[in-house]
Design an enzyme around this catalytic site. Sequence first.
Site, mmCIF file in Angstrom:
data_model
loop_
_atom_site.group_PDB
_atom_site.id
_atom_site.type_symbol
_atom_site.label_atom_id
_atom_site.label_comp_id
_atom_site.label_asym_id
_atom_site.label_seq_id
_atom_site.Cartn_x
_atom_site.Cartn_y
_atom_site.Cartn_z
ATOM 1 N N ASP A 153 35.563 47.554 41.096
ATOM 2 C CA ASP A 153 34.887 46.641 40.318
ATOM 3 C C ASP A 153 33.607 46.392 40.338
ATOM 4 O O ASP A 153 33.101 46.101 41.462
ATOM 5 C CB ASP A 153 35.878 45.052 40.690
ATOM 6 C CG ASP A 153 36.965 45.111 40.209
ATOM 7 O OD1 ASP A 153 37.729 46.029 39.794
ATOM 8 O OD2 ASP A 153 37.746 44.045 40.350
ATOM 9 N N ASP A 203 46.410 41.990 30.526
ATOM 10 C CA ASP A 203 46.171 41.018 31.698
ATOM 11 C C ASP A 203 46.775 39.442 31.415
ATOM 12 O O ASP A 203 46.841 39.046 30.136
ATOM 13 C CB ASP A 203 44.711 40.495 32.002
ATOM 14 C CG ASP A 203 43.986 41.849 32.312
ATOM 15 O OD1 ASP A 203 44.366 42.665 32.853
ATOM 16 O OD2 ASP A 203 42.728 41.779 32.070
#
Length: 236
Positions: free
Chosen positions: A8, A130
């Site tokens: 990330d 998500d």
Amino acid sequence: MILLPAIDLMSGEVVRLRQGKADQKTVYSRDPAAFARRWEAEGGDYLHVVDLDAAFSGEQRNLDAVRAICAAVRFPVELGGGIRTLDAARRAIEAGVSRVIVGTRAAESLAFVTELALELGSARVAVGIDAKNGLVSVKGWTEESTLTALDLARRAEQAGAGTIIYTDIATDGMKAGPNFAETEKMLGALGCQLIASGGVTTVADVRRLGKMPGLYGCIIGKALYDGDLNLGDLRN
């Protein structure tokens, strides 16, 4: 089942967020390419990269880091975060990634998924779903839609996505184990590639996912960074 170690990116740094919250950030490195080489050397099959700045703002601010990562490794790289236009997808591909991941934009417009699939080919297009409590979250997990994850997954596959990445927000970064039940539901409903994400913590977690017929891959993040898992151990 392939293993996808995660990187990330935020402000060019390797970070992890707890349940996607920007104010709960841990910085692991200022050299993303070094981490990419490490995950490749330890046995990763495919690198999963998320531009968190782009996920929150829609602006691709980490393409230099993405280029450096792609140049440093031989295994393929996928990139998500802020891929909301065809130009953004093209910039990602030009930076060296093999597959782009569309999240917010896919929930808003399945026509965009079709446009990407026609332009890039389905194999280069993944839709990241998500979810929390079965409902899709968008814009860096800051907003909840009324769409169910399962419904969006079916529609995204029909629109041309070659891969679905399912992340359970409640488990992400919590090291509590994946949402196996929802992952199995996804597998039963889809014909395209499915990648499980969120909460993968132990060898047992990975083994259990690996026994799910047809599961294409799983993403491993925080457990790698904290030393709970080693990719090499998963190859034994």
